[in-house]
Design an enzyme around this catalytic site. Structure first.
Site, PDB file in Angstrom:
ATOM      1  N   ASN A  98       0.813  -1.212   0.000  1.00 44.45           N
ATOM      2  CA  ASN A  98       0.000   0.000   0.000  1.00 44.45           C
ATOM      3  C   ASN A  98       0.850   1.266   0.000  1.00 44.45           C
ATOM      4  O   ASN A  98       0.351   2.352   0.268  1.00 44.45           O
ATOM      5  CB  ASN A  98      -0.940   0.003   1.214  1.00 44.45           C
TER       6      ASN A  98
ATOM      7  N   HIS B   5       3.191   2.374   2.004  1.00 42.81           N
ATOM      8  CA  HIS B   5       3.618   3.012   3.250  1.00 42.81           C
ATOM      9  C   HIS B   5       4.314   1.967   4.109  1.00 42.81           C
ATOM     10  O   HIS B   5       4.296   0.776   3.802  1.00 42.81           O
ATOM     11  CB  HIS B   5       2.458   3.683   3.986  1.00 42.81           C
TER      12      HIS B   5
ATOM     13  N   CYS C 240       3.809   6.608   7.519  1.00 42.32           N
ATOM     14  CA  CYS C 240       5.237   6.893   7.472  1.00 42.32           C
ATOM     15  C   CYS C 240       5.774   6.440   6.123  1.00 42.32           C
ATOM     16  O   CYS C 240       5.439   5.344   5.656  1.00 42.32           O
ATOM     17  CB  CYS C 240       5.952   6.173   8.614  1.00 42.32           C
TER      18      CYS C 240
END
Length: 377
Positions: free
Chosen positions: A288, A290, A325
């Site tokens: 995805n 991240h 993040c």
């Protein structure tokens, strides 16, 4: 409407009882030609059985679910229309055909078995919290794939994929009674239920396969996010209709024992230890785009004193995910410690934040129990 089901894969050289001439003739009938003056190459094929009386809509838990067949099974003997077809293995088959898990309890619960590998243990030769979290995530993804709902996303359903939506975890709580050792076999059960109007709860229990003793319990809350805008979204009715037939009103951890208290925010003044300069790597990213949520655990533990890691077992962990993040972010890991109600235990509060602007990524709380003779129980 005809449907196809895999019987089993095989390789050409496994047909040791078939003469070369007969084999070549058989291959030519289905469109394959082996070279005359060369050894037969190693090429794998699949036998499929198809029947005309299969249904294109499956009924699960009393509700209709569109999609591929999920009950499995080879067409029964005496079926009126059944054909065998030889196809190359390059043709994609449904993911669930290759998974080792299975449904139990009237298909409400998905169960999968794992062996603890040598690369999944820590210095004390037992599985780590990161290993357990990875196995929980793997079981959850295989649950979606095996249900026949999987779209083209990372655990997303078909209707979610059409709308460019993905699942993201907002909170997870894990309680560990015993860590398995290298070579141990464990059995993981997982199921889902609604969590409010726009969330989904996923629970797990882990058993020792040999004794059937429950050694780990976990619960989590998930919401939906748009893959492109990265904004949270309400659950569309079409997605809700997909997942509702699988809802199971059961709790892995009784509500009174679940860590539902708010986790306080640490600052430079309240933290006892701060570890800076933590950098995500390319291998920390997931499908995805991240950082995978399991990776945060390792960074959180970077600010835990070594003596705690050596002399205590991590028996409980709660993670609250605040923001994504990316690989370009540099991180700080903060930890504070205090004695818990049981004086022999430690309770830690953690914060993982951006180093540049100190924006929160994850808040966490952990409970540590003193090891007996400094070895795992």
């Amino acid at each position: 409407m005809a449907s196809a089901k895999i019987v089993r894969p095989f390789c050409i050289e496994d047909l040791c009882n078939v003469g070369r001439n007969n084999l070549c003739m058989s291959m030519q009938k289905v469109g394959f030609h082996a070279p005359r003056d060369a050894d037969i190459p190693r090429r794998c094929f699949f036998v499929k059985a198809s029947g005309s009386n299969s249904k294109s809509v499956e009924v699960i838990n009393g509700k209709k679910v569109n999609g591929i067949r999920v009950n499995g099974g080879v067409p029964y003997l005496g079926q009126r229309s059944c054909e065998l077809t030889l196809t190359e293995s390059s043709i994609e088959e449904p993911n669930h055909a290759y998974l080792l898990g299975r449904f139990v309890e009237e298909r409400f619960v998905y169960r999968q078995t794992f062996v603890i590998r040598s690369y999944e243990i820590g210095p004390d030769k037992t599985a780590t919290m990161e290993t357990l979290m990875n196995l929980l995530q793997e079981t959850a993804l295989n649950h979606v794939a095996s249900s026949g709902l999987a779209g083209n996303g990372f655990g997303a359903t078909r209707e979610m994929s059409l709308r460019k939506l993905i699942w993201v975890v907002t909170r997870i709580h894990v309680q560990v009674e015993k860590y398995s050792s290298w070579g141990d076999v464990i059995e993981i059960d997982t199921w889902v239920d609604a969590a409010g109007k726009n969330g989904m709860r996923r629970d797990w229990i882990i058993r020792d396969y040999k004794t059937q003793r429950i050694i780990t319990r976990a619960t989590s809350t998930w919401v939906i996010m748009n893959r492109e805008t990265r904004r949270l979204s309400k659950i569309p009715d079409e997605v809700r209709d997909e997942v509702q037939p699988f809802y199971r009103n059961r709790f892995a951890i009784p509500e009174e024992n679940t860590d539902s208290e708010k986790i306080e925010k640490l600052t430079d003044e309240t933290a006892k230890r701060i570890r800076s300069g933590l950098a995500p790597r390319w291998s920390d990213m997931d499908a995805n785009q991240h950082v995978n949520n399991v990776k945060y655990i390792g960074w959180i533990l970077e600010s835990v004193p070594t003596k705690v890691l050596e002399k205590y077992n991590l028996t409980s962990m709660t993670l609250e995910y605040r923001r994504e993040c990316r690989q370009s972010n540099m991180l700080d890991s903060l930890t504070s410690m205090r004695n818990s109600v049981k004086h022999e235990d430690l309770e830690c509060t953690h914060l993982l934040r951006m180093q540049a602007d100190k924006a929160e990524i994850v808040r966490a709380r952990s409970v540590w129990q003193a090891k007996r003779n400094h070895t795992c129980s």
